[in-house]
Design an enzyme around this catalytic site. Structure first.
Site, mmCIF file in Angstrom:
data_model
loop_
_atom_site.group_PDB
_atom_site.id
_atom_site.type_symbol
_atom_site.label_atom_id
_atom_site.label_comp_id
_atom_site.label_asym_id
_atom_site.label_seq_id
_atom_site.Cartn_x
_atom_site.Cartn_y
_atom_site.Cartn_z
ATOM 1 N N ALA A 126 0.832 -1.211 0.000
ATOM 2 C CA ALA A 126 0.000 0.000 0.000
ATOM 3 C C ALA A 126 0.863 1.257 0.000
ATOM 4 O O ALA A 126 0.561 2.238 -0.694
ATOM 5 C CB ALA A 126 -0.931 -0.007 1.212
ATOM 6 N N CYS A 139 -26.640 -19.525 -16.553
ATOM 7 C CA CYS A 139 -25.916 -20.733 -16.145
ATOM 8 C C CYS A 139 -25.357 -20.554 -14.730
ATOM 9 O O CYS A 139 -24.611 -19.596 -14.480
ATOM 10 C CB CYS A 139 -24.782 -21.019 -17.119
ATOM 11 S SG CYS A 139 -23.781 -22.463 -16.653
ATOM 12 N N GLU A 190 24.898 -23.393 -10.659
ATOM 13 C CA GLU A 190 23.747 -22.495 -10.674
ATOM 14 C C GLU A 190 22.501 -23.280 -11.073
ATOM 15 O O GLU A 190 22.589 -24.201 -11.897
ATOM 16 C CB GLU A 190 23.945 -21.367 -11.693
ATOM 17 C CG GLU A 190 25.189 -20.538 -11.469
ATOM 18 C CD GLU A 190 25.454 -19.577 -12.634
ATOM 19 O OE1 GLU A 190 26.438 -18.826 -12.554
ATOM 20 O OE2 GLU A 190 24.673 -19.599 -13.617
ATOM 21 N N LYS A 223 21.458 -32.164 -16.371
ATOM 22 C CA LYS A 223 19.993 -32.209 -16.360
ATOM 23 C C LYS A 223 19.460 -33.140 -15.267
ATOM 24 O O LYS A 223 20.067 -34.165 -14.942
ATOM 25 C CB LYS A 223 19.459 -32.667 -17.725
ATOM 26 C CG LYS A 223 19.874 -31.760 -18.887
ATOM 27 C CD LYS A 223 19.282 -30.364 -18.754
ATOM 28 C CE LYS A 223 17.809 -30.298 -19.060
ATOM 29 N NZ LYS A 223 17.474 -30.507 -20.468
ATOM 30 N N CYS A 261 -24.128 -27.517 -22.351
ATOM 31 C CA CYS A 261 -23.485 -27.265 -21.062
ATOM 32 C C CYS A 261 -23.902 -28.341 -20.057
ATOM 33 O O CYS A 261 -25.102 -28.568 -19.856
ATOM 34 C CB CYS A 261 -23.877 -25.878 -20.549
ATOM 35 S SG CYS A 261 -23.282 -25.523 -18.875
ATOM 36 N N TYR A 277 23.432 -13.805 -15.315
ATOM 37 C CA TYR A 277 24.521 -14.715 -14.970
ATOM 38 C C TYR A 277 25.773 -14.535 -15.825
ATOM 39 O O TYR A 277 26.689 -15.346 -15.747
ATOM 40 C CB TYR A 277 24.051 -16.164 -15.071
ATOM 41 C CG TYR A 277 23.267 -16.508 -16.321
ATOM 42 C CD1 TYR A 277 23.841 -16.492 -17.577
ATOM 43 C CD2 TYR A 277 21.929 -16.850 -16.225
ATOM 44 C CE1 TYR A 277 23.126 -16.820 -18.713
ATOM 45 C CE2 TYR A 277 21.186 -17.175 -17.347
ATOM 46 C CZ TYR A 277 21.782 -17.158 -18.590
ATOM 47 O OH TYR A 277 21.060 -17.463 -19.716
ATOM 48 N N ASP A 296 2.286 1.667 -3.433
ATOM 49 C CA ASP A 296 1.259 2.153 -4.360
ATOM 50 C C ASP A 296 1.028 3.653 -4.196
ATOM 51 O O ASP A 296 0.796 4.369 -5.184
ATOM 52 C CB ASP A 296 -0.056 1.403 -4.143
ATOM 53 C CG ASP A 296 0.026 -0.044 -4.588
ATOM 54 O OD1 ASP A 296 0.936 -0.368 -5.375
ATOM 55 O OD2 ASP A 296 -0.810 -0.852 -4.149
ATOM 56 N N ASP A 336 14.460 -22.393 -16.278
ATOM 57 C CA ASP A 336 13.737 -22.823 -17.473
ATOM 58 C C ASP A 336 12.936 -21.635 -17.992
ATOM 59 O O ASP A 336 11.761 -21.470 -17.685
ATOM 60 C CB ASP A 336 12.821 -23.996 -17.143
ATOM 61 C CG ASP A 336 12.455 -24.790 -18.383
ATOM 62 O OD1 ASP A 336 13.058 -24.553 -19.440
ATOM 63 O OD2 ASP A 336 11.556 -25.647 -18.294
#
Length: 671
Positions: free
Chosen positions: A33, A432, A112, A315, A409, A227, A36, A116
Site C-alpha cells: 500500500a 448458467c 547455478e 539435467k 453445457c 549470470y 502504491d 527454465d
C-alpha cells in the site's frame, strides 16, 4: 516547476530502491500500500507536468504502443548454448576433458540452477537500460526492449552500492522466467477467463516476452536473473565467474543464485542437494548449470561450435509416472469455458499425489485421444499443473471408445459453441449457475446497467444465498433480504435498492452489453442497438441480418444468433422486461452542438459519470475520442484535468468546463 521536478526525481529513485529491495534482495522495507501511494504520487506529477515523464520512469512499466514486428539485433558476442549431461558418468567425461587441457588438478566449479525460461541480453549505457534482445539463433535475436521495460524486477537504472563505479557500457546476459506461484495464479486467471492454459512456465515466459503489445507483457508476472557479462571497455577484469556475479549484484541487478564446488565430488554433492531441493525453489529448474570458475581457465578451454567447453547443463531426470484414467468430465468456468478434466487413479509424481489432470480443451483431448480406462503417462507441467503426456495404446481396453465431448453445457443444458478461434467451447446460457457470479457482476457494472454497489463480493453472496438465480431476480430483492446478508447495513441496502430501481431506465446499448454475450463490447452493443432497437427483434433475426451490422463478422454473427436462439436466454430477457426494465432505443441527434463533433473528456465530473457523459454526447450525434488532436472540436475538462487539457490549450481547441458542458447538453447555449 523546480519543486515538482525535484520531487519526481526523488520519487523515481525511491521507487527504484524499493523495487530493488523487493525483487532483488527479497527484503521489502515498505508495504504494498505504501509503494502504491508513492507510485500514484509520481503518476500524478507526470500527468500534471508531462515534461517530467521519461522512458525509464517506474510509471512506464505498463507498456507502450504495440509493434508490428520485432527488429533484429546482431549480438556483439555470440550467445552460446550449453551441452547437456544426464548422469554421473557423462559429467565425469566432461570433467576429464577439462583436466586434459588444464592439467591433473581439481577444478573449481560454480553451480547455478538451470532456469527454465528465455535467454536475453541487456545493454545499459551510463547506468540506464537502453536495449534488450532475445537469444534468437545465437548470432541474431529480436529487439524486445519495450517489453523488457515492463518487467518489474529489471532495473531501468542501475543502483550501485557505495564505491562501485558504473561502466559507460554494460552488456549482461540472463534469463526471463516465471516463478511457480505466479505461474499458478496466471493459469488460474486464464482458466477463469476461459483462455487456454500455458503448458509450463517456460512457454508462458517466452510467449509473454515476445508479445507484440507491451501492455500484454506488462500484465504477465515475469522475473529475471542474470549470470554473465560481455567484456566491454570500462568493465573491470575479473579473475573468477564468482567475482563477476558479485559485481552484478553490487550494481543492483538480480543475479542467479550460485555456489562454488571443488572438483567432481563437490559437483556431485551440489547436484544431489539441488535435485532433492528442486521442489522447494520458488522457480522451476530442469537441471544444474556447472561452470568453470576461473576466467583464465575459461579462455584456455575456449568453445566448440556453439557451446563453451567450460560449462555444461547437468539435467535432472524427468518426473513422469503412469496411472489409470478412471473418468473424464467437463467443468464449466466463470466465463462459460468447457474444460475437460481427467480423473486419475492417485499416483505420486515428483513427491506430490496427483489425482486430476487438465486436458485443456476438446482439440487437445482429440489430439492425445485420451479415453476412460486408458493407461497414461502423467507429468507435473512446470512442477505445478498435472498434465497427461501420452497414452499407452497397447494397454487400452478392447471395448474402449473415444470420449464424446458434450454439445450442451453439463451444468445448465444450454447450447455449447466454439469460440471464433475454434479452440474453446463455451456455454451460451445467460443464467448458467456456473457463470452466474461473473454474469451478475458484469450485468451490474457501470458500462452495463450501472447498479452501484454490486461488486464481486455482493454478487457472490446473492448467488450463494440463492436469492439471485437470474438477472431478473435482482429486481425482486427486498430490503429484508438485503439486510440478512453479511456486512449489509440499512443505508447500504437502501442505496442498493435505489440503484436497482434507477437502472430500470436504461438504453438498448447498455442492456445488450449487460447480457454478457461473448465478445460483445460497448461498441458492438451500440451498433446492435442501432440495428435492433428492441432486444426481442433479435429473436427472429437470421445470421445474414446480424452480419450486416457494423463490425459484426460471420463468426460473431453465429455466436449472436446462437445466443438469441437459446430459450434460456430469451426467458432471461423477457423476465427483465417484465420486471420493468425499459431499454430506450438509440436517439441519435442530427443537429445541435454535438452533432458530427469529436469530443474528448478529461478530469472528473460531479454532475454525472464519464460513461454517462459519453452516452449523452453519442445520443446527440457526437463522437467521443480518447486523445486530443487538431480534429477535436471540444475538450470537456472536469476536476484535476491533466495533459489533455494542456494539449487542447496548445492547439487552440475549445475547452468546456462542466457547467458549460451541461448547458450545451440542455440546449441552453449555442455552439
Amino acid at each position: 516547476m523546480k519543486t515538482a521536478e525535484t520531487r519526481a526525481r526523488d520519487l523515481r529513485r525511491e521507487l527504484a530502491h524499493h523495487n530493488h529491495r523487493y525483487y532483488v534482495l527479497d527484503s521489502p522495507e515498505i508495504t504494498d500500500a505504501q509503494y502504491d501511494r508513492l507510485m500514484r504520487e509520481l503518476q500524478g506529477l507526470e500527468e500534471q507536468f508531462p515534461s517530467l515523464a521519461s522512458a525509464d520512469s517506474p510509471t512506464q512499466r505498463v507498456g507502450g504502443e504495440a509493434a508490428e514486428k520485432f527488429a533484429k539485433v546482431v549480438h556483439r558476442a555470440p550467445m552460446l548454448s550449453l551441452a547437456n549431461v544426464f548422469n554421473d558418468e557423462e559429467f565425469a567425461e566432461f570433467d576429464e576433458r577439462i583436466r586434459k587441457v588444464l592439467g591433473p588438478t581439481d577444478v573449481t566449479y560454480v553451480c547455478e540452477p538451470k532456469l527454465d525460461g528465455l535467454a536475453i541480453t541487456l545493454r545499459y549505457e551510463n547506468g540506464r537500460f537502453l536495449q534488450g534482445a532475445t537469444r534468437g539463433d545465437g548470432t541474431t535475436g529480436e529487439d524486445v526492449t519495450g517489453n523488457l521495460r515492463t518487467v518489474r524486477p529489471l532495473p531501468l537504472e542501475l543502483l550501485p552500492e557505495d564505491g562501485v563505479k558504473v561502466p559507460p557500457v554494460l552488456e549482461v546476459r540472463g534469463e526471463v522466467f516465471i516463478r511457480k506461484d505466479d505461474f499458478k495464479k496466471l493459469n488460474e486467471k486464464r482458466e477463469e477467463e476461459g483462455e487456454s492454459l500455458f503448458a509450463n512456465p517456460r512457454n508462458a515466459a517466452a510467449g509473454s516476452l515476445r508479445q507484440l503489445d507491451p501492455k500484454m507483457t506488462a500484465s504477465r508476472p515475469l522475473s529475471v536473473a542474470l549470470y554473465e557479462i560481455v567484456p566491454t571497455e570500462g568493465v573491470p577484469a575479473f579473475d573468477t565467474h564468482t567475482a563477476k556475479l558479485d559485481y552484478l549484484h553490487q550494481l543492483g541487478l538480480p543475479v542467479n543464485r550460485h555456489e562454488r564446488a571443488q572438483g567432481m565430488e563437490g559437483v556431485r554433492a551440489a547436484y544431489q542437494a539441488a535435485l532433492k531441493g528442486r521442489h522447494a525453489l520458488k522457480f522451476e529448474v530442469d537441471g544444474m548449470v556447472v561452470k568453470v570458475d576461473s576466467e583464465d581457465h575459461r579462455r584456455r578451454l575456449g568453445q566448440v561450435s556453439k557451446s563453451p567447453r567450460w560449462a555444461v547443463a547437468y539435467k535432472f531426470p524427468p518426473e513422469e509416472e503412469s496411472t489409470l484414467v478412471e473418468a473424464i468430465d467437463v467443468q464449466v468456468g466463470r466465463t462459460g469455458a468447457l474444460t475437460p478434466v481427467a480423473h486419475l487413479k492417485p499416483v505420486k509424481v515428483g513427491g506430490v499425489t496427483v489425482s486430476r489432470a487438465t486436458l485443456h480443451n476438446e482439440d487437445e483431448l482429440r489430439r492425445k485421444d485420451v479415453r476412460p480406462g486408458d493407461t497414461v503417462f502423467v507429468r507435473r507441467a512446470g512442477d505445478v499443473i498435472p498434465e497427461i503426456v501420452a497414452v499407452a495404446p497397447h494397454q487400452r481396453p478392447a471395448d474402449s471408445k473415444p470420449y464424446e465431448f458434450p454439445k450442451h453445457c453439463p451444468v445448465c443444458g444450454a447450447q455449447a459453441v466454439k469460440d471464433e478461434d475454434g479452440a474453446i467451447i463455451r456455454c451460451t446460457g445467460a443464467s448458467c449457475p456456473a457463470q452466474l457470479v461473473e454474469k451478475v457482476r458484469h450485468f451490474a457494472s457501470r458500462p452495463a446497467m450501472d447498479i452501484d454497489g454490486v461488486g464481486d463480493k455482493l454478487a457472490a453472496q446473492l448467488v450463494a444465498s440463492g436469492r439471485v438465480k437470474t438477472f431478473a431476480d435482482l429486481y425482486a430483492l427486498t430490503r429484508e433480504q438485503l439486510l440478512s446478508l453479511e456486512r449489509m447495513g440499512e443505508k447500504s441496502a437502501d442505496n442498493l435498492l435505489s440503484a436497482i430501481e434507477r437502472s430500470k431506465q436504461t438504453t438498448q446499448r447498455r442492456f445488450l452489453y449487460a447480457l454478457g454475450i461473448r465478445h460483445v463490447g460497448e461498441a458492438t452493443a451500440k451498433a446492435l442497438a442501432e440495428a435492433f432497437p428492441q432486444a426481442p427483434l433479435l429473436y427472429t433475426a437470421d445470421i445474414d441480418a446480424i452480419t450486416r451490422v457494423k463490425d459484426v463478422g460471420p463468426t460473431m454473427a453465429q455466436v449472436l444468433h446462437a445466443f438469441f436462439q437459446e430459450p434460456q436466454n430469451r426467458a432471461a430477457i423477457d423476465a427483465l422486461l417484465a420486471a420493468g426494465v425499459t431499454p430506450a432505443p438509440p436517439q441519435v441527434g442530427t443537429d445541435g452542438p454535438f452533432s458530427g463533433k469529436t469530443v474528448v473528456l478529461t478530469g472528473g465530473m460531479t454532475g454525472m459519470s464519464r460513461d454517462q457523459a459519453k452516452e449523452e454526447i453519442e445520443r446527440r450525434g457526437g463522437k467521443v475520442s480518447g486523445s486530443v488532436s487538431r480534429k477535436t472540436d471540444f475538450v470537456v475538462a472536469g476536476e484535476d484535468a491533466g495533459s489533455k487539457l494542456k494539449k487542447a490549450q496548445e492547439l487552440g481547441v475549445r475547452v468546456l468546463d462542466e457547467q458549460a458542458f451541461l448547458k450545451l447538453l440542455q440546449g441552453d447555449a449555442r455552439s
